[in-house]
Write an enzyme that holds these catalytic residues in place. Structure first.
Site, PDB file in Angstrom:
ATOM      1  N   TYR A  32      -2.838  17.530   5.270  1.00  0.00           N
ATOM      2  CA  TYR A  32      -3.005  16.481   4.264  1.00  0.00           C
ATOM      3  C   TYR A  32      -3.735  17.090   3.075  1.00  0.00           C
ATOM      4  O   TYR A  32      -4.895  17.467   3.191  1.00  0.00           O
ATOM      5  CB  TYR A  32      -3.814  15.342   4.883  1.00  0.00           C
ATOM      6  CG  TYR A  32      -3.831  14.062   4.082  1.00  0.00           C
ATOM      7  CD1 TYR A  32      -3.103  12.952   4.502  1.00  0.00           C
ATOM      8  CD2 TYR A  32      -4.590  13.950   2.923  1.00  0.00           C
ATOM      9  CE1 TYR A  32      -3.119  11.764   3.785  1.00  0.00           C
ATOM     10  CE2 TYR A  32      -4.603  12.761   2.194  1.00  0.00           C
ATOM     11  CZ  TYR A  32      -3.869  11.681   2.633  1.00  0.00           C
ATOM     12  OH  TYR A  32      -3.878  10.490   1.930  1.00  0.00           O
ATOM     13  N   THR A  70       0.804  -1.232   0.000  1.00  0.00           N
ATOM     14  CA  THR A  70       0.000   0.000   0.000  1.00  0.00           C
ATOM     15  C   THR A  70       0.830   1.271   0.000  1.00  0.00           C
ATOM     16  O   THR A  70       0.270   2.358   0.109  1.00  0.00           O
ATOM     17  CB  THR A  70      -0.940   0.026   1.219  1.00  0.00           C
ATOM     18  OG1 THR A  70      -0.125   0.040   2.413  1.00  0.00           O
ATOM     19  CG2 THR A  70      -1.857  -1.169   1.241  1.00  0.00           C
ATOM     20  N   SER A  97       0.610   6.519  10.937  1.00  0.00           N
ATOM     21  CA  SER A  97      -0.270   7.122  11.931  1.00  0.00           C
ATOM     22  C   SER A  97      -1.704   6.846  11.519  1.00  0.00           C
ATOM     23  O   SER A  97      -2.023   6.910  10.329  1.00  0.00           O
ATOM     24  CB  SER A  97      -0.006   8.624  12.016  1.00  0.00           C
ATOM     25  OG  SER A  97      -0.639   9.172  13.135  1.00  0.00           O
TER      26      SER A  97
END
Lengths: 530, 530
Positions: B448, B121, B200
Site C-alpha cells: 500500500y 467512499t 479487506s
C-alpha cells in the site's frame, strides 16, 4: 493392479468376519453373491471406435473400457454387470499442457465430444460418456503427474493436473512441504480433479478446502489457453479461480495447477472420544469449532455409524472391553464416537488436545486414548474397499453428503436416514443407513451418510432400487436447505438438484460461462447441467 | 455533518503542526493553498434533471450532488474545483429489497442507467456517472442500514446492504457478536459495498477478507431477484457468491447480505516493533505469518513511511526519546516500524504476543510497548482526514495498493515508489512516496503506497499530473505481476489494467456474466470494463 470394476488394488481386500456378517444379516437380511462379468467379456462386446484411422487417440479396447466409468452406483452396476454402456472412442494421454491442448484441438477437428479423465474416482458420474451419434474422446491427464516447480518463499508448488494424492505428497515431502488434502479417494484422485470438483479432504479444518489451496491454474479451452489466479488475494473483480473450481470440465481442461503449501508438522495424533448421546456430541463439536481450536479434524459419527464401525472392525473382544470401560463412565446405548486430530508443533498439539478434551468433558465426552485414533488413521483410505467386500456378499453400498448450517444439521441428518428407509420400504427391503459429520465450520457442518442394502441381482432392478433411494434422499437434502454436494460434486447424478440451489438465474449464468469458453458445447456435456 | 468535498465530518480536523509542515516542504516544496468552490455554486450550476416529472426519484439538486462522487483523485478534483461533471438525474432511497427492486424497475422503464450508491467512499471511481444522452439514476442503499436477523447458533447476521461499519458493529455488539471488518473507510463504507468491491479490513489476518465473511446475498437484477450462497461450503459447481464479490454493481443491486460472525474477543492489544532495516523486517513478518501465529494484524511500514508517520505525528519530544531508546538498541536510520495486533482470549493473546515478539527479536526487532500501538489503534480510521489537511496546505495525496507473492514484494514496492518519482520528474515536481505492507498471507502480501505532491492549482493540470502518476505506477504493478487492486476494487480508474490480470478470455467471461443478468447493460456501466 488396480481393480477394473471396483475400488483399490486387486491384492487389497477388506476382510469381513463372522460378527460383521451377522450384523449385516441382522440389519438388512442375507445377501446373495452376485455373478459379475469378467473383463474379457466386456472387451469382446465393445463396439469399434468411431474415430477415423490415424486419429491421434489410442483406441485399444482395454484402455477405452478402463476410462469409461468412475465409482458412482450406476458405474458399479455397469461394470459389475458387464453392461458398460457408452465408451469413448479413443483416449488421449498427453504428457504436457501443449499435448493436452493438441488433443483438444484434434477432438474439435474430429467433431468429437471430450470427457476429461483424472483419477477415475468420481462417485457422481463425472465420467459418463453421453450416448450420442458422434465420436467421444477421453483426454486423460494421468501422465501429467509430476511436480513442476516449488517456490519455497511463497510456499507454492505447481503440478501436472493428473498428479494423484500420494504422488503430490511424496514429491513435496523432499522439499519439506505438504499440501494436506486427504479425501477418501486420495490414493487415486488427482490434484486437478480435486480443483474442478471442489473437493474437501479429511483434515480440511487445518488445511482448508481445495478452494483455499488452489492458487492458480492453466487450462486448455476450446477458445485457447486460459490462466487464472496467481496472487494471494485481489479485489480486481470476481475471482475467476472460482469459475474453474467446480467447473467439472465444462469450461476446458485444467492441465496445470499451482497449490498453496504447508510445512510438514512436528506432530500429529488422532483421538477417539465417546459421548453418551448425539445431542451432547454435536454441541461439543460445535463448541470446539466455534472456539477456533486449531484442530485438524473433527469427525463425529452418529449412534448408528458408531455401532456399525465397532461391529465391522473385526475385534469383538477389544470392543467388549471398550464398552465395559465406557459403561463405567456412564456411556452406553446411543453412544456417538468423535475422531479428532491435532496437528502442528509439539506445543500447539499439546495445548489444542488439552483444550479440545476439556470441551469434550464439559459435554460428557470420554477420551479413550490414541490407540483407536491410530487405527482410524492407518485405515483412513481403506473405507471404500468395504464396498468390494459388501458387493461380493450381495450387498450394495452408496453414500450421499451435504452441508448445512448448524440449526438444520440434526434435522437434516435424521431426514436423510428416514428418506432412505422410506425409499427402501417402497421396495419391500430394509436399508442400513448411518451418518457422520465429516467437516465442520463455525457456520455449520457437512453430513455424510452411508447406505447398505441388498443388491437386487438384476442390474436394472438394482439401478431402480438405487434411483428411488437417491431421489428420496436428494429431495430431503434440498427440502432442508442443504447443498446437493459438499465434496463429491455434481456430475450427472446431482444435476437435477442443482437448480434448487443455484436458482434459474444462477443456472443461466453457469450456462453462459460455459458457452463463452466452449461455444460448441463439446466439453463434458451433461455434467452440472444439460 | 459529513464533508461534501472531502473526508469525514466538518467538525473533525487532522492538525498538522510546524514540524510536519516543515517536513512536507522539505520533501516536495511549499504548497499553495487552493481556492475551492463552495457547495452553493455547484448547486446553482447543476443541470436540471432529465427525468420526467412524477418519476419516482428524488431530484433535489443537493441530494444529486451529494451522490455524484466518491473519494478518488478525480472525484476530489471535481468537487474541490466545483466542476462536478455528470450527476445522476435522480436518486432513489429505498428502505427494503422490494423498494430497491421497484426503483430498478422504474429506472428500466425510464430507459435510465443505474449507478448504485453505498457509502460513497470509493477511491477508484465506482460512482462515476457516465456522460450519456439518457437519464442516469443513483439507487442509494443508505436507508437499508439495519440488522435484520441474527442466528446465534450458525453465527450469522443479515443486514441491509447499506449498513455502514459502525452500525454493523454496534448492532451486533448487543448480541455478543462482531464482524471484524475494519477498512480505513469503516466510518462510512457499507457492508454491501465491501462485498461488491472485495474489501479487506485492517485485521484480515484474524477475521478474513470480506469473501470469507460473506455467507449469502440477495440481489435485485434487471432479470429479477437473485440469491446466492447460504451454506458453509459446497462442491455443487462454481461458487456464485464469487460472482457477486467484486461485481461492482454490474450484475445487479446487492440489497441484503448475510455475514459470518465472530464472538467479541476477551482482549486486544496493538504493539509497535522497530526493525533496523527493511530486509530484516520483511523476513520477520513473513516468518510470523508462515508460522500460523493467530495474530489479528501485521502492518509493516517501510523506511520512508516510518519516518513520515513519526514526523507527522505531532509529538517531536516523544519521538526524540523513542529515537534515543532505539539508537541504544542499534536501530537508527533505515528503521522500519511494524504494528502488530493480538486479539482473542487472554491466554491466546499472551501466547501469541510472546511468540510474535520472539520471532521479531530473532530478526533484530525491538518492541517499544503498547503505548504506540494504542495511539495507532485510536487513530486507525483518521488517516484519510490527513488528505483534507494536506489539500488545504496545497498538497494532493493519493494511494495505490496491490498484492503479490513474497519473492516479488520488495522489488514491486521499490518499483512503485520509483515509478511515482519518475512520473513527477516528468512534471518537474517532487513527490513524497511511502509504503506499508497492510495484509499478509502465507503466499505473499499486499503493498500500500501513499503519494503526496503539490497540487497544480488548475484542476486540469492537477488531473494531468495525477494521470501520469497513476499510469506509471499501475504499469509498474502490472509489470511485476501484482494485482491491480488488493482492496479498493477496479471502478473506472483501474479498468484499463484489468485485462492484463484476467486475460482476454477472462474479460469475455466477465462481460458474459454481466450480459446474462443485465442484458441491456444498464447497471453501473463503465466500471470493471467498458
Amino acid at each position: 493392479m488396480r481393480r477394473w470394476n471396483g475400488w483399490g488394488e486387486d491384492s487389497d481386500d477388506y476382510a469381513l468376519g463372522d460378527d460383521a456378517r451377522a450384523f449385516l444379516k441382522d440389519r438388512v437380511g442375507a445377501g446373495t453373491a452376485p455373478r459379475d462379468a469378467v473383463l474379457q467379456q466386456v472387451l469382446e462386446a465393445l463396439p469399434a471406435s468411431r474415430l477415423p484411422s490415424g486419429a491421434p487417440f489410442e483406441t485399444e479396447a482395454r484402455l477405452r473400457v478402463l476410462h469409461a466409468r468412475g465409482q458412482s452406483f450406476p458405474d458399479w452396476v455397469a461394470l459389475r454387470s458387464g453392461r458398460v454402456g457408452p465408451c469413448a472412442d479413443g483416449v488421449a494421454l498427453p504428457s504436457s499442457h501443449d499435448e493436452a491442448a493438441q488433443a483438444l484441438a484434434s477432438a474439435r477437428r474430429l467433431g468429437a465430444l471430450v470427457v476429461p479423465y483424472g483419477g477415475g474416482t468420481s462417485v457422481v458420474g463425472h465420467l459418463a460418456v453421453p450416448p450420442v451419434d458422434r465420436p467421444v474422446v477421453n483426454i486423460s491427464l494421468e501422465r501429467m503427474n509430476r511436480l513442476l516447480s516449488v517456490d519455497d518463499k511463497a510456499w507454492l508448488a505447481s503440478f501436472g493436473a493428473g498428479t494423484p494424492g500420494p504422488q503430490v505428497e511424496a514429491q513435496l515431502r523432499s522439499h519439506g512441504f505438504m499440501l494436506g488434502h486427504f479425501p477418501q479417494s486420495y490414493p487415486y484422485s488427482t490434484v486437478g480433479g480435486w480443483v474442478v470438483t471442489r473437493s474437501s479432504g479429511q483434515q480440511s479444518l487445518r488445511y482448508g478446502r481445495i478452494e483455499q489451496m488452489f492458487a492458480s491454474g492453466r487450462l486448455a479451452t476450446p477458445r485457447g489457453q486460459w490462466s487464472v489466479g496467481g496472487v494471494p488475494a485481489s479485489s480486481a473483480g470476481p475471482d475467476l479461480r472460482e469459475i474453474v473450481l467446480g467447473s467439472e470440465g465444462r469450461v476446458g481442461l485444467l492441465t496445470e495447477v499451482s497449490m498453496r503449501l504447508r510445512r510438514l508438522p512436528e506432530e500429529e495424533s488422532f483421538h477417539g472420544v465417546f459421548f453418551p448421546d448425539w445431542a451432547s456430541a454435536v454441541d461439543a463439536v460445535r463448541a470446539m469449532v466455534q472456539a477456533d481450536l486449531p484442530l485438524s479434524m473433527l469427525r463425529l459419527s452418529n449412534e448408528i455409524e458408531t455401532e456399525t464401525q465397532l461391529r465391522l472392525a473385526g475385534h469383538p473382544q477389544m470392543i467388549r472391553w471398550l464398552q465395559r470401560y465406557l459403561g463405567m463412565r456412564g456411556i452406553d446405548r446411543g453412544q456417538c464416537m468423535l475422531m479428532l486430530a491435532v496437528t502442528g508443533t509439539l506445543a500447539e498439539c499439546r495445548r489444542t488436545r488439552r483444550d479440545a478434551l476439556a470441551i469434550a468433558k464439559r459435554h460428557r465426552g470420554v477420551h479413550v486414548g490414541k490407540g483407536m485414533g491410530k487405527t482410524w488413521a492407518r485405515n483412513r483410505f481403506r473405507g471404500p474397499l468395504l464396498r468390494n467386500a459388501l458387493w461380493e456378499l450381495g450387498y450394495a453400498a452408496d453414500t450421499v453428503e451435504t452441508c448445512v448450517n448448524w440449526p438444520a444439521a440434526t434435522g437434516l441428518m435424521r431426514a436423510i436416514e428416514q428418506a432412505a428407509h422410506d425409499a427402501m420400504a417402497a421396495e419391500n427391503e430394509r436399508i442400513h443407513a448411518f451418518t457422520h459429520l465429516s467437516h465442520v465450520y463455525r457456520q455449520g457442518c457437512s453430513i455424510y451418510s452411508t447406505f447398505v442394502f441388498r443388491s437386487a441381482g438384476d442390474p436394472d432392478a438394482n439401478l431402480e432400487r438405487w434411483r428411488k433411494l437417491k431421489s428420496r434422499v436428494s429431495e430431503a437434502i434440498v427440502a432442508h436447505g442443504g447443498t446437493i454436494s459438499h465434496q463429491h460434486g455434481v456430475g450427472v447424478d446431482h444435476a437435477p438438484y442443482l437448480p434448487a440451489e443455484k436458482g434459474a438465474l444462477g443456472m443461466d449464468l453457469l450456462r453462459a460461462v460455459a458457452r463463452e469458453l466452449d461455444p460448441d458445447g463439446i466439453m463434458n456435456p451433461g455434467k452440472l447441467f444439460s
